[in-house]
Design a protein around this motif. Structure first.
Motif, PDB file in Angstrom:
ATOM      1  N   ALA A  28       0.830  -1.206   0.000  1.00  0.00           N
ATOM      2  CA  ALA A  28       0.000   0.000   0.000  1.00  0.00           C
ATOM      3  C   ALA A  28       0.868   1.261   0.000  1.00  0.00           C
ATOM      4  CB  ALA A  28      -0.940  -0.009   1.200  1.00  0.00           C
ATOM      5  N   ALA A  29       1.963   1.242   0.758  1.00  0.00           N
ATOM      6  CA  ALA A  29       2.856   2.411   0.806  1.00  0.00           C
ATOM      7  C   ALA A  29       3.494   2.669  -0.558  1.00  0.00           C
ATOM      8  CB  ALA A  29       3.935   2.199   1.863  1.00  0.00           C
ATOM      9  N   VAL A  30       3.914   1.599  -1.233  1.00  0.00           N
ATOM     10  CA  VAL A  30       4.500   1.765  -2.564  1.00  0.00           C
ATOM     11  C   VAL A  30       3.448   2.278  -3.549  1.00  0.00           C
ATOM     12  CG1 VAL A  30       5.377   0.446  -4.542  1.00  0.00           C
ATOM     13  CG2 VAL A  30       6.396   0.145  -2.284  1.00  0.00           C
ATOM     14  N   MET A  31       2.236   1.751  -3.474  1.00  0.00           N
ATOM     15  CA  MET A  31       1.186   2.222  -4.372  1.00  0.00           C
ATOM     16  C   MET A  31       0.846   3.688  -4.106  1.00  0.00           C
ATOM     17  SD  MET A  31       0.438  -0.245  -6.475  1.00  0.00           S
ATOM     18  CE  MET A  31      -1.217  -0.059  -7.107  1.00  0.00           C
ATOM     19  N   LEU A  32       0.969   4.124  -2.852  1.00  0.00           N
ATOM     20  CA  LEU A  32       0.758   5.532  -2.529  1.00  0.00           C
ATOM     21  C   LEU A  32       1.767   6.410  -3.274  1.00  0.00           C
ATOM     22  CD1 LEU A  32      -0.643   7.743  -0.768  1.00  0.00           C
ATOM     23  CD2 LEU A  32       1.137   7.305   0.944  1.00  0.00           C
ATOM     24  N   VAL A  33       3.037   5.985  -3.263  1.00  0.00           N
ATOM     25  CA  VAL A  33       4.078   6.742  -3.962  1.00  0.00           C
ATOM     26  C   VAL A  33       3.814   6.760  -5.463  1.00  0.00           C
ATOM     27  CG1 VAL A  33       6.531   6.797  -4.515  1.00  0.00           C
ATOM     28  CG2 VAL A  33       5.811   6.330  -2.185  1.00  0.00           C
ATOM     29  N   ALA A 131       3.666  -5.295  -6.903  1.00  0.00           N
ATOM     30  CA  ALA A 131       2.837  -4.958  -5.746  1.00  0.00           C
ATOM     31  C   ALA A 131       1.512  -5.704  -5.789  1.00  0.00           C
ATOM     32  CB  ALA A 131       2.609  -3.446  -5.690  1.00  0.00           C
ATOM     33  N   ASN A 132       0.889  -5.766  -6.975  1.00  0.00           N
ATOM     34  CA  ASN A 132      -0.370  -6.501  -7.097  1.00  0.00           C
ATOM     35  C   ASN A 132      -0.156  -8.001  -6.960  1.00  0.00           C
ATOM     36  OD1 ASN A 132      -2.880  -4.757  -7.922  1.00  0.00           O
ATOM     37  ND2 ASN A 132      -1.158  -3.835  -9.001  1.00  0.00           N
ATOM     38  N   ALA A 133       0.971  -8.524  -7.473  1.00  0.00           N
ATOM     39  CA  ALA A 133       1.226  -9.958  -7.385  1.00  0.00           C
ATOM     40  C   ALA A 133       1.432 -10.398  -5.940  1.00  0.00           C
ATOM     41  CB  ALA A 133       2.445 -10.324  -8.225  1.00  0.00           C
ATOM     42  N   VAL A 134       2.280  -9.700  -5.192  1.00  0.00           N
ATOM     43  CA  VAL A 134       2.533 -10.126  -3.816  1.00  0.00           C
ATOM     44  C   VAL A 134       1.297  -9.924  -2.954  1.00  0.00           C
ATOM     45  CG1 VAL A 134       5.021  -9.744  -3.975  1.00  0.00           C
ATOM     46  CG2 VAL A 134       3.560  -7.901  -3.123  1.00  0.00           C
ATOM     47  N   THR A 135       0.481  -8.917  -3.271  1.00  0.00           N
ATOM     48  CA  THR A 135      -0.767  -8.733  -2.524  1.00  0.00           C
ATOM     49  C   THR A 135      -1.730  -9.875  -2.796  1.00  0.00           C
ATOM     50  OG1 THR A 135      -0.510  -6.321  -2.578  1.00  0.00           O
ATOM     51  CG2 THR A 135      -2.721  -7.177  -2.158  1.00  0.00           C
ATOM     52  N   ALA A 136      -1.809 -10.324  -4.055  1.00  0.00           N
ATOM     53  CA  ALA A 136      -2.681 -11.457  -4.379  1.00  0.00           C
ATOM     54  C   ALA A 136      -2.207 -12.724  -3.681  1.00  0.00           C
ATOM     55  CB  ALA A 136      -2.720 -11.668  -5.893  1.00  0.00           C
ATOM     56  N   ALA A 341       2.576 -13.677 -13.397  1.00  0.00           N
ATOM     57  CA  ALA A 341       2.278 -13.675 -14.830  1.00  0.00           C
ATOM     58  C   ALA A 341       0.917 -13.039 -15.095  1.00  0.00           C
ATOM     59  CB  ALA A 341       2.315 -15.098 -15.377  1.00  0.00           C
ATOM     60  N   MET A 342      -0.074 -13.366 -14.272  1.00  0.00           N
ATOM     61  CA  MET A 342      -1.412 -12.821 -14.484  1.00  0.00           C
ATOM     62  C   MET A 342      -1.470 -11.323 -14.179  1.00  0.00           C
ATOM     63  SD  MET A 342      -3.463 -15.099 -15.709  1.00  0.00           S
ATOM     64  CE  MET A 342      -2.030 -15.451 -16.724  1.00  0.00           C
ATOM     65  N   ALA A 343      -0.883 -10.905 -13.048  1.00  0.00           N
ATOM     66  CA  ALA A 343      -0.842  -9.475 -12.740  1.00  0.00           C
ATOM     67  C   ALA A 343      -0.054  -8.728 -13.805  1.00  0.00           C
ATOM     68  CB  ALA A 343      -0.221  -9.250 -11.359  1.00  0.00           C
ATOM     69  N   GLY A 344       1.014  -9.354 -14.311  1.00  0.00           N
ATOM     70  CA  GLY A 344       1.814  -8.738 -15.357  1.00  0.00           C
ATOM     71  C   GLY A 344       1.061  -8.613 -16.665  1.00  0.00           C
ATOM     72  N   MET A 345       0.229  -9.603 -17.001  1.00  0.00           N
ATOM     73  CA  MET A 345      -0.559  -9.525 -18.224  1.00  0.00           C
ATOM     74  C   MET A 345      -1.532  -8.351 -18.156  1.00  0.00           C
ATOM     75  SD  MET A 345      -3.292 -12.245 -19.787  1.00  0.00           S
ATOM     76  CE  MET A 345      -4.457 -11.750 -18.521  1.00  0.00           C
ATOM     77  N   ILE A 346      -2.198  -8.194 -17.000  1.00  0.00           N
ATOM     78  CA  ILE A 346      -3.119  -7.072 -16.834  1.00  0.00           C
ATOM     79  C   ILE A 346      -2.354  -5.758 -16.872  1.00  0.00           C
ATOM     80  CG2 ILE A 346      -4.800  -6.000 -15.289  1.00  0.00           C
ATOM     81  CD1 ILE A 346      -5.718  -8.633 -16.589  1.00  0.00           C
ATOM     82  N   ALA A 347      -1.200  -5.718 -16.186  1.00  0.00           N
ATOM     83  CA  ALA A 347      -0.404  -4.496 -16.169  1.00  0.00           C
ATOM     84  C   ALA A 347       0.123  -4.142 -17.550  1.00  0.00           C
ATOM     85  CB  ALA A 347       0.756  -4.642 -15.188  1.00  0.00           C
TER      86      ALA A 347
END
Length: 408
Positions: A28-33, A131-136, A341-347
């Motif tokens: 969350a902190a990284v996404m804030l930045v 960030a999205n991958a590790v959160t998932a 891989a999935m978060a990366g495809m969306i990104a």
């Protein structure tokens, strides 16, 4: 053509641990930045254009460079994320982001701004993927709620970023000051997420143990929705100030408020989406949000004055809010053994939209006037509706997939 996305087994649910909570907090902190940085380019572009004497088409190259670099970063992260240790990757991405911010803050001319933007865009695509991958991974069955939360925090930063730039400009300070501030703000969050991801051992070795992913039509439609969604969001964030000032003669602060209100309501919408995620499937939420977003963008195109346009920006932000976290939740839920891989495809799909759509909006506005910009967004809103029907887990395409799987 194989239209199915055969479900992969969900890993057994595990109790939430302090280690997992640490991942969520640092992500969350990284996404804030990241939120502070991206939308700041919009209001900063007004004085930067004047300082470097660039027209709308040339200014649009900023978004083209950001998008191309972000695409490369997201793609590389998708390839490496499940294959190697995320700790060193995050540290390297953070260093590149810092270097890009310093380059923009100190740029003597427009080409150096573009070079710094390339570093920022590459790091942005890679880091948002991680960030999205590790959160998932850490969220498990609660991934929908957690992804909504970290993306809501991104929206908080995205609200504060352009407003901070606007306040600095009203105080007669340079637009460069904001990018120097964001450079200082990157250090601690990236160190924290890098360390937390290194302690999260459940995400290592997934690629070697898993068969290759062959995405079907619905999963590809998720990536296409990310393209459209990010294209809309970055067009609003990048051009709202220019649109309000040039179209209606609004002041600089009102211009900064366009993207500020958009991201403020994006924050609220993501919190609402996080609450709904426990009771409504992400596929169904995608369809609702796509239809509502298209209607809000139509109201923007029809807005007769700056107040109505500001209200339309805000409403569009609210309804668009849940689309990205729901896209990631759908994709990682279909392939839980390949979150990177999935978060990366969306990104990657979203990153292409960052480059293509805002640049196209600038080119159209140069040739046809600023009134063309909101109508481009209306067309993209209609595309969201069509893709939402195709991509969702409980739409007609999914029903067809289920019938195919049930056939002996």
């Amino acid at each position: 053509m194989d239209r199915t996305d055969p479900p992969r087994p969900e890993p057994p649910a595990t109790p939430r641990t302090a280690r997992d909570e640490g991942v969520l907090g640092w992500a969350a902190a990284v996404m804030l930045v990241l939120g502070l940085i991206g939308p700041s380019f919009g209001p900063a572009l007004v004085p930067a254009r004047a300082a470097f004497h660039v027209d709308l088409l040339t200014a649009g190259t900023l978004f083209l460079v950001l998008g191309l670099a972000r695409t490369a970063g997201a793609f590389l992260a998708a390839v490496l994320s499940d294959l190697t240790g995320r700790r060193n990757l995050l540290a390297a991405y953070g260093a590149l982001l810092l270097a890009g911010l310093v380059a923009v803050a100190a740029a003597p001319d427009w080409p150096v701004v573009l070079a710094g933007a390339a570093g920022i865009g590459f790091a942005f695509g890679a880091v948002s993927t991680e960030a999205n991958a590790v959160t998932a991974v850490a969220g498990g069955a609660q991934r929908g709620r957690d992804l909504s939360l970290i993306n809501a925090v991104y929206s908080v930063g995205a609200t504060a970023g352009p407003l901070t730039v606007g306040a600095l400009l009203l105080a007669h300070l340079s637009w460069r000051v904001a990018f120097a501030l964001w450079a200082a703000a990157t250090l601690l969050p990236f160190w924290g997420l890098s360390a937390a991801a290194g302690r999260l051992g459940r995400n290592s070795g997934g690629r070697a143990a898993s068969p290759p992913v062959r995405p079907g039509l619905r999963t590809l439609a998720l990536a296409a929705m990310a393209f459209v969604y990010n294209g809309i969001g970055w067009t609003v964030g990048g051009w709202a100030a220019t649109y309000l000032i040039g179209r209606f003669g609004a002041g600089l602060w009102a211009g900064a408020m366009g993207s500020g209100l958009f991201y403020a309501l994006l924050t609220v919408g993501r919190l609402v989406n996080g609450g709904l995620a426990a009771r409504v499937s992400p596929g169904r939420l995608l369809r609702w949000e796509a239809v509502s977003s298209a209607a809000a963008l139509l109201s923007l195109a029809l807005a007769p004055n700056p107040a109505a346009a500001l209200a339309a920006f805000a409403v569009a932000g609210f309804f668009l809010a849940g689309i990205y976290p729901n896209l990631v939740a759908c994709a990682t839920g279909r392939h839980p053994d390949r979150p990177g891989a999935m978060a990366g495809m969306i990104a990657t799909g979203g990153a292409i939209g960052v480059g293509v759509v805002p640049f196209t909006a600038g080119a159209l506005s140069r040739g046809m006037g600023l009134t063309a910009m909101p109508w481009l967004l209306v067309g993209l809103g209609c595309a969201l509706v069509v893709l939402g029907v195709v991509a969702s887990d409980d739409g007609p395409a999914a029903a067809g997939d289920r019938r195919l799987r049930a056939t002996p």
